[in-house]
Motif scaffolding. Structure first.
Motif, PDB file in Angstrom:
ATOM      1  N   MET A  10       0.802  -1.227   0.000  1.00 24.91           N
ATOM      2  CA  MET A  10       0.000   0.000   0.000  1.00 24.91           C
ATOM      3  C   MET A  10       0.832   1.272   0.000  1.00 24.91           C
ATOM      4  O   MET A  10       0.288   2.376  -0.008  1.00 24.91           O
ATOM      5  N   LYS A  11       2.137   1.111   0.018  1.00 27.69           N
ATOM      6  CA  LYS A  11       3.069   2.251  -0.120  1.00 27.69           C
ATOM      7  C   LYS A  11       2.713   3.397   0.829  1.00 27.69           C
ATOM      8  O   LYS A  11       2.325   3.149   1.961  1.00 27.69           O
ATOM      9  N   VAL A  12       2.786   4.649   0.344  1.00 28.37           N
ATOM     10  CA  VAL A  12       2.629   5.778   1.269  1.00 28.37           C
ATOM     11  C   VAL A  12       1.490   6.718   0.861  1.00 28.37           C
ATOM     12  O   VAL A  12       1.454   7.877   1.270  1.00 28.37           O
ATOM     13  N   GLY A  84      13.768  -4.970  -0.247  1.00 29.79           N
ATOM     14  CA  GLY A  84      14.448  -4.646  -1.505  1.00 29.79           C
ATOM     15  C   GLY A  84      13.539  -4.087  -2.581  1.00 29.79           C
ATOM     16  O   GLY A  84      13.828  -4.237  -3.783  1.00 29.79           O
ATOM     17  N   HIS A  85      12.462  -3.414  -2.184  1.00 31.05           N
ATOM     18  CA  HIS A  85      11.599  -2.812  -3.211  1.00 31.05           C
ATOM     19  C   HIS A  85      12.420  -1.828  -4.054  1.00 31.05           C
ATOM     20  O   HIS A  85      13.295  -1.141  -3.536  1.00 31.05           O
ATOM     21  N   SER A  86      12.108  -1.741  -5.333  1.00 32.93           N
ATOM     22  CA  SER A  86      12.939  -0.916  -6.236  1.00 32.93           C
ATOM     23  C   SER A  86      12.934   0.556  -5.838  1.00 32.93           C
ATOM     24  O   SER A  86      13.904   1.266  -6.080  1.00 32.93           O
ATOM     25  N   TYR A 154       9.205 -10.810  -8.891  1.00 31.57           N
ATOM     26  CA  TYR A 154       9.783 -10.227 -10.095  1.00 31.57           C
ATOM     27  C   TYR A 154       8.973  -8.986 -10.437  1.00 31.57           C
ATOM     28  O   TYR A 154       7.800  -9.071 -10.809  1.00 31.57           O
ATOM     29  N   GLU A 155       9.613  -7.822 -10.243  1.00 33.94           N
ATOM     30  CA  GLU A 155       8.945  -6.548 -10.515  1.00 33.94           C
ATOM     31  C   GLU A 155       9.824  -5.720 -11.442  1.00 33.94           C
ATOM     32  O   GLU A 155      10.729  -5.006 -10.976  1.00 33.94           O
ATOM     33  N   PRO A 156       9.593  -5.793 -12.754  1.00 31.79           N
ATOM     34  CA  PRO A 156      10.366  -4.926 -13.637  1.00 31.79           C
ATOM     35  C   PRO A 156      10.097  -3.474 -13.245  1.00 31.79           C
ATOM     36  O   PRO A 156       8.934  -3.063 -13.131  1.00 31.79           O
ATOM     37  N   ILE A 160       6.346  -0.687 -12.848  1.00 36.10           N
ATOM     38  CA  ILE A 160       5.756  -0.296 -11.558  1.00 36.10           C
ATOM     39  C   ILE A 160       5.059   1.059 -11.684  1.00 36.10           C
ATOM     40  O   ILE A 160       5.689   2.069 -12.021  1.00 36.10           O
ATOM     41  N   GLY A 161       3.754   1.049 -11.464  1.00 34.20           N
ATOM     42  CA  GLY A 161       2.971   2.286 -11.478  1.00 34.20           C
ATOM     43  C   GLY A 161       2.881   2.944 -12.838  1.00 34.20           C
ATOM     44  O   GLY A 161       2.588   4.134 -12.935  1.00 34.20           O
ATOM     45  N   THR A 162       3.127   2.216 -13.902  1.00 37.72           N
ATOM     46  CA  THR A 162       3.187   2.827 -15.239  1.00 37.72           C
ATOM     47  C   THR A 162       2.082   2.349 -16.177  1.00 37.72           C
ATOM     48  O   THR A 162       1.927   2.892 -17.271  1.00 37.72           O
ATOM     49  N   GLY A 197       3.867  -5.315 -10.649  1.00 35.38           N
ATOM     50  CA  GLY A 197       4.065  -4.218 -11.596  1.00 35.38           C
ATOM     51  C   GLY A 197       2.823  -4.012 -12.433  1.00 35.38           C
ATOM     52  O   GLY A 197       2.526  -4.808 -13.330  1.00 35.38           O
ATOM     53  N   SER A 198       2.038  -2.959 -12.077  1.00 34.79           N
ATOM     54  CA  SER A 198       0.829  -2.580 -12.837  1.00 34.79           C
ATOM     55  C   SER A 198      -0.237  -3.668 -12.926  1.00 34.79           C
ATOM     56  O   SER A 198      -0.990  -3.713 -13.913  1.00 34.79           O
ATOM     57  N   VAL A 199      -0.302  -4.533 -11.936  1.00 35.62           N
ATOM     58  CA  VAL A 199      -1.399  -5.511 -11.909  1.00 35.62           C
ATOM     59  C   VAL A 199      -2.677  -4.749 -11.530  1.00 35.62           C
ATOM     60  O   VAL A 199      -2.682  -3.966 -10.576  1.00 35.62           O
TER      61      VAL A 199
HETATM   62  P1  PGA Z   1       2.013  -1.100  -8.880  1.00 32.52           P
HETATM   63  O1  PGA Z   1       3.197  -1.283  -7.807  1.00 32.52           O
HETATM   64  O2  PGA Z   1       1.110  -2.296  -8.733  1.00 32.52           O
HETATM   65  O3  PGA Z   1       1.346   0.184  -8.481  1.00 32.52           O
HETATM   66  O4  PGA Z   1       2.644  -1.036 -10.216  1.00 32.52           O
HETATM   67  C1  PGA Z   1       3.759  -2.523  -7.536  1.00 32.52           C
HETATM   68  C2  PGA Z   1       4.817  -2.372  -6.486  1.00 32.52           C
HETATM   69  O5  PGA Z   1       5.446  -1.307  -6.410  1.00 32.52           O
HETATM   70  O6  PGA Z   1       5.077  -3.301  -5.714  1.00 32.52           O
END
Ligand code: PGA
Length: 240
Positions: A10-12, A84-86, A154-156, A160-162, A197-199
């Motif tokens: 859920m990040k910030v 280790g989140h990117s 595996y998170e290219p 992420i968020g794109t 990644g963008s799921v």
């Molecule tokens: P996202 O983020 O689903 O918003 O692309 C994934 C993540 O940062 O773990």
């Protein structure tokens, strides 16, 4: 069929009122779901019927103001931690070596680890994705007693968020690469690999067809409770 793990990073984004709304709205009971809110809101989430995780951890035996240790997490009933989140690798220069210390410590304290790896857009374009992923996996996991409690996400970074997604075949290739590094270089059989990644609610059904994955790490789409529950149901339907 193996139960797929579904992690909400859920990040910030949430403020206090959003967190309170979330716990009032998110009613489901799911054994395979891990919610990872900002740690300042964790107490609100204690009564949800899912597992809870942290978005980061520090290693025990070192004093560092502002951090949270594995021992503290365990004492609060926390079951998982994202390591280790990117975004942390990028903004905080978190190295593979630091990540290795965190993974070791979390595993020793029986926390489930969600280890994030993945190539940046530039690394992908330069044909270096496999080499980067191999190094991330090898360095982060070496010297760990066993990886029973570890899932590798595996998170290219470019996804992420794109709203950009790799194809199912591209994901499958990277998942097999990660499993091979675990087996051939580290001696860990049956590594579990999840995708992140963008799921979202529109693409998850298609992504869920990938046989080789063991679950999903979901960022933005996990912060809206109704949407996240829809996504969980789509993923879990495969198992019924
Ligand atoms: P996202 O983020 O689903 O918003 O692309 C994934 C993540 O940062 O773990």
């Amino acid at each position: 069929m193996e139960e797929r793990i579904i992690v909400g990073n859920m990040k910030v984004d949430m403020l206090k009122e959003d967190a309170l709304h979330y716990v009032e709205t998110f009613k489901g009971e799911y054994n395979n779901v891990v919610l990872c809110p900002s740690s300042i809101y964790l107490n609100y989430f204690m009564d949800t019927k899912v597992k809870l995780g942290l978005q980061n951890i520090f290693y025990d035996g070192t004093i560092c103001t502002g951090e949270i240790t594995s021992r503290q997490a365990v004492s609060m009933g926390i079951k998982y931690v994202i390591i280790g989140h990117s975004e942390r690798r990028y903004y905080l220069d978190e190295s593979n070596e630091t990540i290795n210390k965190k993974v070791k410590d979390a595993v020793e304290h029986n926390l489930g680890v969600l280890l994030c790896v993945g190539e940046s857009e530039e690394e992908k374009e330069n044909g270096r994705a496999d080499e980067v992923i191999k190094r991330q996996v090898y360095t982060a996991l070496r010297g760990i007693e066993n990886i029973r409690n570890v899932a590798i996400a595996y998170e290219p970074v470019w996804a992420i968020g794109t709203n950009k997604l790799p194809t199912n075949d591209e994901i499958k290739d990277k998942v097999l690469l990660i499993k091979k590094v675990c087996k051939d270089l580290l001696g860990y059989e049956n590594a579990r690999v999840i995708y992140g990644g963008s799921v979202n609610v529109e693409n998850v059904e298609e992504l869920n067809k990938i046989e080789e994955i063991s679950g999903f790490l979901i960022g933005g789409a996990s912060t809206e409770p109704e949407t996240f529950e829809k996504i969980i149901q789509i993923i879990n339907n495969r198992q019924n």
